[in-house]
Design a protein around this motif. Structure first.
Motif: not given
Length: 227
Positions: A107, A131, A134, A136, A138-140, A142-143, A168
């Motif tokens: 990642w 996707v 990533v 959990e 750090e999904k915000d 990445l989005a 995501l």
């Protein structure tokens, strides 16, 4: 004296390396299949190198499959090094292979530069890998990074970005709402199409884009009824 078994293995190794570089794509395909069927650490460098220059899609796919057959402790570090290559195909194929291996330790190698790579194929591969890898928490982030590229490229590029965001999940809702309020109608349309796909993953992308464009043209208070 070199043991007979060792000599035979060296001959096989030499033959397979030559086959990976053969002019005939069927020969290269068979060589990649053999390398994955009987994985030996000595093949890894050659497989990765070939990924960066292989012109045939099916052979590239087999090369990736072969690399997934090796322990990630052998392949991941070498693939991460390829992400710094000056050759777009080498970067793209390394990203694709990392996404198939699925080792979360990769990642940190998915940099902002790769997500925004000037080459569309590299960027698309980076989105797909991101996707998958990533964490959990750090999904915000990445989005938000992906949403900066709404309206980029042609239909295929835009579809790839939408699919990455949809993958995501609901975490993308805030960035979609922000993008749908953009002053740029192309951004609003792409974000709207992505939101429709999020609500209905089976919806066709072209229909979602058309519907989103109608909303942009009519205004959000005059959204046309679903067919």
């Amino acid at each position: 004296m070199v043991p007979i078994n060792s000599t035979h293995r060296n001959e096989q190794h030499t033959r397979l390396l030559a086959a990976l570089a053969a002019a005939n794509s069927s020969t290269r395909l068979a060589a990649a299949l053999e390398a994955g069927t009987r994985p030996e650490p000595g093949f890894v460098d050659a497989l990765i190198e070939r990924c960066g220059i292989e012109p045939d899609f099916f052979v590239r796919d087999m090369l990736t499959w072969a690399l997934t057959r090796f322990p990630s402790g052998i392949t991941v570090a070498k693939l991460r090094a390829e992400l710094r290559s000056e050759h777009a195909q080498a970067r793209s194929q390394a990203l694709h292979t990392l996404s198939k291996i699925g080792d979360k330790s990769a990642w940190s190698a998915i940099t902002r530069a790769l997500l925004h790579d000037a080459d569309d194929e590299v960027a698309r591969s980076a989105w797909r890998a991101a996707v998958v890898l990533v964490p959990e928490g750090e999904k915000d982030g990445l989005a938000a990074e992906l949403a900066r590229q709404f309206s980029r490229g042609d239909r295929e590029v835009q579809l790839s970005l939408s699919r990455a965001l949809v993958a995501l999940g609901d975490v993308v809702d805030p960035v979609l709402r922000t993008a749908m309020a953009s002053h740029d109608p192309a951004v609003r349309a792409h974000a709207g199409a992505t939101q429709r796909l999020l609500r209905d993953p089976d919806a066709g992308f072209d229909l979602a884009v058309d519907a989103a464009r109608r909303v942009v043209a009519l205004g959000p208070d005059q959204e046309p009824a679903a067919c």
